[in-house]
Design a protein around this motif. Structure first.
Motif, PDB file in Angstrom:
ATOM      1  N   GLU A   6      -0.510  35.683  -1.699  1.00 11.71           N
ATOM      2  CA  GLU A   6      -1.064  34.690  -2.556  1.00 11.71           C
ATOM      3  C   GLU A   6       0.154  33.771  -2.705  1.00 11.71           C
ATOM      4  OE1 GLU A   6      -3.798  34.774  -3.393  1.00 11.71           O
ATOM      5  OE2 GLU A   6      -4.688  36.596  -2.544  1.00 11.71           O
ATOM      6  N   PHE A   7       1.162  33.700  -2.045  1.00 13.44           N
ATOM      7  CA  PHE A   7       2.352  32.950  -2.137  1.00 13.44           C
ATOM      8  C   PHE A   7       2.204  31.643  -2.481  1.00 13.44           C
ATOM      9  CE2 PHE A   7       6.613  31.224  -1.315  1.00 13.44           C
ATOM     10  CZ  PHE A   7       7.323  32.018  -1.929  1.00 13.44           C
ATOM     11  N   GLU A   8       1.274  30.929  -1.662  1.00  9.96           N
ATOM     12  CA  GLU A   8       0.811  29.539  -1.727  1.00  9.96           C
ATOM     13  C   GLU A   8       0.074  29.199  -3.107  1.00  9.96           C
ATOM     14  OE1 GLU A   8       2.456  27.657   0.163  1.00  9.96           O
ATOM     15  OE2 GLU A   8       3.129  29.138   1.617  1.00  9.96           O
ATOM     16  N   SER A   9      -0.308  30.146  -4.012  1.00  4.50           N
ATOM     17  CA  SER A   9      -0.810  29.812  -5.050  1.00  4.50           C
ATOM     18  C   SER A   9       0.465  29.616  -6.138  1.00  4.50           C
ATOM     19  CB  SER A   9      -1.723  30.968  -5.582  1.00  4.50           C
ATOM     20  OG  SER A   9      -1.133  32.124  -5.846  1.00  4.50           O
ATOM     21  N   TYR A  10       1.502  29.945  -5.700  1.00  6.02           N
ATOM     22  CA  TYR A  10       2.722  29.876  -6.868  1.00  6.02           C
ATOM     23  C   TYR A  10       3.238  28.550  -7.074  1.00  6.02           C
ATOM     24  CZ  TYR A  10       3.668  34.991  -5.689  1.00  6.02           C
ATOM     25  OH  TYR A  10       3.608  36.490  -5.456  1.00  6.02           O
ATOM     26  N   THR A  11       3.480  28.424  -8.114  1.00  9.36           N
ATOM     27  CA  THR A  11       4.011  26.980  -8.574  1.00  9.36           C
ATOM     28  C   THR A  11       5.223  26.671  -7.750  1.00  9.36           C
ATOM     29  OG1 THR A  11       5.548  27.733 -10.274  1.00  9.36           O
ATOM     30  CG2 THR A  11       3.221  27.042 -10.998  1.00  9.36           C
ATOM     31  N   LYS A  16       8.216  25.773  -8.420  1.00  8.11           N
ATOM     32  CA  LYS A  16       9.492  26.429  -9.237  1.00  8.11           C
ATOM     33  C   LYS A  16       9.329  28.151  -8.988  1.00  8.11           C
ATOM     34  CE  LYS A  16      11.579  27.222 -13.780  1.00  8.11           C
ATOM     35  NZ  LYS A  16      11.391  26.797 -15.174  1.00  8.11           N
ATOM     36  N   ARG A  17       8.275  28.607  -9.051  1.00  4.13           N
ATOM     37  CA  ARG A  17       8.226  30.196  -8.883  1.00  4.13           C
ATOM     38  C   ARG A  17       8.418  30.696  -7.610  1.00  4.13           C
ATOM     39  NH1 ARG A  17       3.296  34.449  -9.660  1.00  4.13           N
ATOM     40  NH2 ARG A  17       4.604  36.254  -9.478  1.00  4.13           N
ATOM     41  N   ALA A  18       7.906  29.802  -6.594  1.00  2.00           N
ATOM     42  CA  ALA A  18       8.137  29.894  -4.990  1.00  2.00           C
ATOM     43  C   ALA A  18       9.517  29.791  -4.778  1.00  2.00           C
ATOM     44  CB  ALA A  18       7.323  29.078  -4.284  1.00  2.00           C
ATOM     45  N   LYS A  19      10.052  28.835  -5.299  1.00  2.00           N
ATOM     46  CA  LYS A  19      11.615  28.526  -5.023  1.00  2.00           C
ATOM     47  C   LYS A  19      12.526  29.685  -5.727  1.00  2.00           C
ATOM     48  CE  LYS A  19      12.046  23.688  -4.775  1.00  2.00           C
ATOM     49  NZ  LYS A  19      12.867  23.328  -3.616  1.00  2.00           N
ATOM     50  N   HIS A  20      12.039  30.598  -6.878  1.00  2.00           N
ATOM     51  CA  HIS A  20      12.741  31.546  -7.531  1.00  2.00           C
ATOM     52  C   HIS A  20      12.503  32.935  -6.598  1.00  2.00           C
ATOM     53  CE1 HIS A  20      14.324  34.005 -10.536  1.00  2.00           C
ATOM     54  NE2 HIS A  20      13.232  34.802 -10.557  1.00  2.00           N
ATOM     55  N   GLU A  67      16.335  36.263  -0.675  1.00  2.00           N
ATOM     56  CA  GLU A  67      17.604  36.189  -0.033  1.00  2.00           C
ATOM     57  C   GLU A  67      18.557  37.257  -0.768  1.00  2.00           C
ATOM     58  OE1 GLU A  67      21.289  32.980   0.040  1.00  2.00           O
ATOM     59  OE2 GLU A  67      19.662  32.744  -1.496  1.00  2.00           O
ATOM     60  N   ASP A  68      18.440  37.244  -2.248  1.00  2.00           N
ATOM     61  CA  ASP A  68      19.330  38.410  -2.764  1.00  2.00           C
ATOM     62  C   ASP A  68      18.719  39.916  -2.322  1.00  2.00           C
ATOM     63  OD1 ASP A  68      20.554  36.243  -4.155  1.00  2.00           O
ATOM     64  OD2 ASP A  68      19.495  36.539  -6.013  1.00  2.00           O
ATOM     65  N   ALA A  69      17.608  40.208  -2.338  1.00  2.00           N
ATOM     66  CA  ALA A  69      17.167  41.507  -1.881  1.00  2.00           C
ATOM     67  C   ALA A  69      17.711  41.714  -0.509  1.00  2.00           C
ATOM     68  CB  ALA A  69      15.590  41.661  -2.170  1.00  2.00           C
ATOM     69  N   ALA A  70      17.534  40.783   0.437  1.00  2.00           N
ATOM     70  CA  ALA A  70      17.951  40.767   1.553  1.00  2.00           C
ATOM     71  C   ALA A  70      19.506  41.143   1.979  1.00  2.00           C
ATOM     72  CB  ALA A  70      17.639  39.706   2.632  1.00  2.00           C
ATOM     73  N   ASN A  71      20.060  40.224   1.068  1.00  2.00           N
ATOM     74  CA  ASN A  71      21.682  40.257   0.913  1.00  2.00           C
ATOM     75  C   ASN A  71      22.123  41.574   0.644  1.00  2.00           C
ATOM     76  OD1 ASN A  71      22.626  38.078   2.524  1.00  2.00           O
ATOM     77  ND2 ASN A  71      22.479  36.780   0.691  1.00  2.00           N
ATOM     78  N   ASP A  72      21.710  42.125  -0.607  1.00  2.00           N
ATOM     79  CA  ASP A  72      22.166  43.292  -1.128  1.00  2.00           C
ATOM     80  C   ASP A  72      21.575  44.487  -0.607  1.00  2.00           C
ATOM     81  OD1 ASP A  72      19.610  43.588  -2.773  1.00  2.00           O
ATOM     82  OD2 ASP A  72      20.559  42.672  -4.388  1.00  2.00           O
ATOM     83  N   ALA A 122      16.983  31.416   1.899  1.00  2.00           N
ATOM     84  CA  ALA A 122      17.928  30.321   1.557  1.00  2.00           C
ATOM     85  C   ALA A 122      17.574  29.121   1.771  1.00  2.00           C
ATOM     86  CB  ALA A 122      19.504  30.693   2.213  1.00  2.00           C
ATOM     87  N   GLN A 123      17.166  28.653   3.020  1.00  2.00           N
ATOM     88  CA  GLN A 123      16.694  27.352   3.516  1.00  2.00           C
ATOM     89  C   GLN A 123      15.527  26.880   2.928  1.00  2.00           C
ATOM     90  OE1 GLN A 123      16.262  27.328   7.559  1.00  2.00           O
ATOM     91  NE2 GLN A 123      14.162  28.139   7.705  1.00  2.00           N
ATOM     92  N   LEU A 124      14.802  27.682   2.221  1.00  2.00           N
ATOM     93  CA  LEU A 124      13.383  27.412   1.592  1.00  2.00           C
ATOM     94  C   LEU A 124      13.526  27.580   0.104  1.00  2.00           C
ATOM     95  CD1 LEU A 124      10.953  29.426   3.786  1.00  2.00           C
ATOM     96  CD2 LEU A 124      11.268  26.917   3.752  1.00  2.00           C
ATOM     97  N   LYS A 125      14.607  27.974  -0.271  1.00  2.00           N
ATOM     98  CA  LYS A 125      14.595  27.825  -2.231  1.00  2.00           C
ATOM     99  C   LYS A 125      15.058  26.489  -2.540  1.00  2.00           C
ATOM    100  CE  LYS A 125      19.492  29.517  -2.375  1.00  2.00           C
ATOM    101  NZ  LYS A 125      20.342  30.409  -2.715  1.00  2.00           N
TER     102      LYS A 125
END
Length: 145
Positions: A90-95, A97-101, A107-112, A142-145
């Motif tokens: 359902e990702f494409e239904s996100y605003t 701003k929400r998608a960027k977040h 990114e954070d979850a993958a890094n940590d 990171a490139q999509l945020k």
């Protein structure tokens, strides 16, 4: 008295086997799949599908023990919570701003290494991201945020 209690517990345990949660299973891609608007390289999609989609999409592949209640209820609760947090189906239904977040969180979850959860990777061997996979997913997000 002890026999009656044990018998009562057994009856309850058998009875709850007939009360099952609604399964999170869909064989169709939705018009809101993450790949509709965002570029998802094949290798990233494969990692997401293998390590993330059971909880973060509309299609869970359930293990056998999901048929045993109350374990099935517990698992479904985790899946529902995970989908509320992030749902690739359902990702494409996100605003925007929400998608960027969400990309920041990915990114954070993958890094940590906080995702997939240790409780998931213990029971689903091979779903823990390798350092290379983590790095690739983090760079993609990171490139999509």
């Amino acid at each position: 008295m002890r026999k009656k209690i044990l018998l009562g517990l057994l009856v309850v345990l058998v009875a709850i086997q007939f009360v099952r949660p609604t399964r999170n299973m869909s064989n169709q891609a939705t018009p809101n799949e993450i790949g509709v608007r965002h570029q998802v390289p094949e290798e990233i999609h494969a990692v997401l599908k293998h390590s993330c989609y059971d909880c973060h999409s509309n299609n869970t592949i359930y293990p056998w023990y999901a048929n045993v209640q109350p374990i099935g209820w517990w698992l479904q609760g985790h899946i529902n919570e995970a989908k509320r947090e992030l749902n690739f189906s359902e990702f494409e239904s996100y605003t925007e701003k929400r998608a960027k977040h969400k990309f920041e969180e990915i990114e954070d979850a993958a890094n940590d290494g906080s995702m997939p959860l240790t409780s998931y990777t213990l029971l689903h061997r091979g779903t823990k991201l390798t350092p290379e996979q983590s790095k690739a997913v983090a760079a993609w997000a990171a490139q999509l945020k």
